[in-house]
Design an enzyme around this catalytic site. Structure first.
Site, short mmCIF file in Angstrom:
data_model
loop_
_atom_site.label_atom_id
_atom_site.label_comp_id
_atom_site.label_asym_id
_atom_site.label_seq_id
_atom_site.Cartn_x
_atom_site.Cartn_y
_atom_site.Cartn_z
N GLY A 300 0.82 -1.20 0.00
CA GLY A 300 0.00 0.00 0.00
C GLY A 300 0.86 1.25 0.00
N ASN A 301 0.73 2.04 1.06
CA ASN A 301 1.42 3.32 1.11
C ASN A 301 2.83 3.23 1.70
OD1 ASN A 301 -0.30 2.71 3.46
ND2 ASN A 301 0.61 4.53 4.36
N TYR A 302 3.16 2.12 2.39
CA TYR A 302 4.45 2.03 3.06
C TYR A 302 5.44 1.15 2.30
CZ TYR A 302 4.20 4.58 7.46
OH TYR A 302 4.17 5.58 8.39
N ASP A 303 6.72 1.54 2.39
CA ASP A 303 7.82 0.73 1.87
C ASP A 303 8.66 0.26 3.06
OD1 ASP A 303 8.28 1.43 -1.41
OD2 ASP A 303 7.05 2.81 -0.25
N HIS A 359 3.69 0.29 14.09
CA HIS A 359 4.27 -0.76 13.24
C HIS A 359 4.88 -1.81 14.17
CE1 HIS A 359 4.13 1.63 9.45
NE2 HIS A 359 4.33 2.64 10.26
N ASP A 368 19.60 -22.42 16.36
CA ASP A 368 20.26 -23.69 16.66
C ASP A 368 21.69 -23.37 17.07
OD1 ASP A 368 18.04 -25.13 16.05
OD2 ASP A 368 18.87 -26.20 14.34
N ASP A 516 14.61 -27.91 21.45
CA ASP A 516 14.69 -27.19 20.18
C ASP A 516 13.71 -26.03 20.27
OD1 ASP A 516 14.97 -26.33 17.59
OD2 ASP A 516 14.24 -28.18 16.65
N HIS A 527 4.17 5.51 15.85
CA HIS A 527 4.50 6.55 14.86
C HIS A 527 3.58 7.76 15.03
CE1 HIS A 527 5.60 7.60 10.42
NE2 HIS A 527 5.83 8.58 11.27
#
Length: 579
Positions: A300-303, A359, A368, A516, A527
């Site tokens: 959308g609007n964010y990279d 965000h 491991d 494990d 923001h």
């Protein structure tokens, strides 16, 4: 030296590092290689042909590599074991139902359906739909890394680079060479971004539902951008393509969506000046060079710029950088003084409010550390009064206080949760192998070091978006390995209810001591927009580092050779400089 004779060398260097990555010398795919176009085509044919799904139209919402059994992969990678069966995990929609299938693609000419189920719980699969002036990096001796298929070898590191339509970049089988021991040691089995949760803070009718799960709803791999050579990645980068299935099941090529390059940032790996000799100080300095694996995702609007950085010290650093365009709403106001009510955002331009939001980028990290079974340790820093009594750690000196370390080994998942900074005592978080010790008797390990952006969610627990992303109340979760637990909000993220999520799994209180185990870490950012974020936001970053902690017998860089101080070319963009 004149410019002209060096130009062929410069151009040759640039051309050599941008050439197509060489094909693997192995006759069969690596077990963690992403599905090839041929395999995707075979999956589509098998699903269309199966009588298990008779309704039409049929749309493909996720097609990815089905997580192979971990012991089989480790045997293949480290013990020259047999090839691992290639299977695809498919989520398809038909007749108003979500179908989950596993398809055997070992023979692409005859693919077969292994299992089929219909999802009856809450949630829906991933959406489907239509698909600066650079500096010059000169490496006279060529690039310092080698790529074999999708396996990258550089300095003391070796790892596999995968691609998934939901997760994007997947780093697997990361191991580091121990120069003193003369062997390669395991660090990270698999690591990737499991989810990006972005809730907006405007409760109004037009905005309250703006709470996005960018991986589970849109797919980070399907949203990956073609990287711009010389801008997104430097001239010394090499590139990987990705392939995924569109909504019709047909393979789509995502070209140049992952780049790999060596970073020369003029940072210092280590240095010391010994001034004990008057008039003759001795100085030793070693520059820090790292290897970066990068993907840029535009949702959308964010990279989002997602980097994995490998350091010769043995560290792995993951960095997420945000840029792009803010989500905004119209307003009648043209000056901040006119706003008397809560606008749920900042006036960044006339008649334009950028809305507050969060965000939360959650990583799934199957560590491991020098072997499969690990433990999670909290080294809590405890302020202590000087009692004056050596029996209680004190000493008969004028000092009144000091701090010491209280060590706690987590027994269950509940012990592995780490929340907000405020109110909690300072602690270092380590992942150790209790079955391996250094020569001096310390358990070998790696520690988690947050590097900014440590926010957690402030939403109420009964708020619908928070129920979906309840795991964002904690920065750290530790769970036992389960190949079905890959996605923090659950396999079906869209309109989910949180019943099949990381927070729900952890309520089982399973054991995590000498097991494990998997680390889930969230890079979080509240923001508050500012005018400088408009019209396009400058990059802001958060990160974490996985750093060796008693993993090696000593600093691995101590034997690093001193760099040559011979003449190196320097280019002035003003045209007046010389080489």
């Amino acid at each position: 030296m004149p410019l002209l004779p060096l130009l062929p060398l410069l151009f040759a260097t640039i051309l050599s590092v941008t050439a197509t990555v060489a094909a693997s010398s192995h006759p069969h795919p690596h077990p963690l290689d992403p599905l090839s176009p041929e395999e995707l085509t075979a999956v589509r044919a098998a699903v269309h042909a199966t009588p298990l799904i008779s309704a039409r139209p049929l749309s493909f919402h996720y097609v990815g590599l089905d997580e192979p059994d971990k012991p089989h992969v480790l045997s293949y990678a480290y013990s020259h074991g047999p090839d691992v069966q290639r299977r695809a995990l498919v989520i398809a929609r038909a007749g108003g139902q979500s179908h989950t299938l596993r398809v055997d693609v070992a023979d692409t000419s005859a693919p077969s359906i292994i299992s089929h189920g219909i999802h009856h719980g809450a949630g829906f699969p991933t959406f489907t739909g239509p698909t600066a002036v650079p500096g010059v990096v000169v490496q006279p001796e060529g690039r310092g890394f080698h790529i074999d298929g999708r396996v990258v070898r550089w300095a003391n590191w070796e790892f596999h680079v995968g691609f998934d339509m939901r997760a994007g970049t997947v780093i697997s089988l990361a191991s580091v060479h121990d120069a003193d021991a003369g062997l390669r040691r395991r660090v990270l089995y698999r690591g990737f971004v499991s989810e990006i949760f972005v809730p907006y803070m405007d409760p109004e009718e037009e905005w309250y539902f703006h709470t996005f799960m960018d991986a589970g709803e849109y797919g980070l791999g399907t949203s990956a951008s073609t990287l711009q050579r010389g801008s997104d990645c430097p001239a010394n980068a090499a590139y990987f393509d990705g392939h995924y299935a569109d909504q019709d099941g047909k393979p789509v090529k995502a070209e140049n969506v992952i780049c790999v390059f060596e970073r020369y940032a003029s940072d210092i790996a280590w240095r010391h000046t010994e001034a004990a000799f008057p008039g003759h100080p001795i100085t030793e300095v070693r520059p820090d060079v790292s290897l970066v694996v990068r993907m840029v995702v535009t949702v959308g609007n964010y990279d989002y710029i997602l980097d994995w950085e490998f350091k010769t010290s043995g560290s792995i650093k993951s960095i997420v950088s945000l840029t792009g365009i803010l989500e905004m709403k119209a307003t009648s106001h043209t000056h901040a003084d006119e706003i008397t009510e809560d606008a749920h955002g900042t006036l960044v331009a006339e008649n334009t409010i950028a809305v507050y939001h969060d965000h939360f980028v959650t990583y799934r990290l199957d560590l491991d550390v020098d072997g499969t079974n690990n433990s999670f340790v909290k080294n809590t820093i405890a302020p202590t009064r000087n009692s004056g009594d050596p029996a209680t750690g004190g000493a008969g000196t004028p000092r009144r206080s000091f701090w010491t370390v209280r060590r706690e080994v987590a027994g269950t998942e509940e012990d592995g949760e780490v929340g907000v900074n405020g109110g909690a005592p300072a602690a270092e978080l380590l992942f150790v192998n209790p079955n391996k010790k250094t020569r001096l008797g310390n358990e070998v390990g790696y520690r988690l070091i947050p590097a900014g952006a440590t926010a957690t969610s402030l939403l109420s627990g009964d708020d619908y978006p928070q129920r979906r992303a309840s795991y964002t109340k904690r920065r750290v979760w530790v769970t036992p390995y389960d190949r079905s637990e890959m996605w923090a909000p659950g396999l079906y993220a869209e309109q989910s209810t949180g019943d099949d999520s990381l927070a729900a799994w952890s309520k089982r209180k399973r054991g995590i001591r000498n097991e494990d185990i998997v680390l889930w870490y969230t890079v979080g950012l509240h923001h508050i927009p500012y005018q400088e974020d408009f019209p396009v936001m400058p990059t802001v970053s958060g990160a974490f580092e996985l750093r060796p902690s008693n993993f090696f017998e000593r600093n691995q860089l101590i034997k690093t050779r001193r760099p040559s101080h011979g003449h190196t070319p320097n280019c002035s963009c003003g045209g007046a400089g010389s080489w």
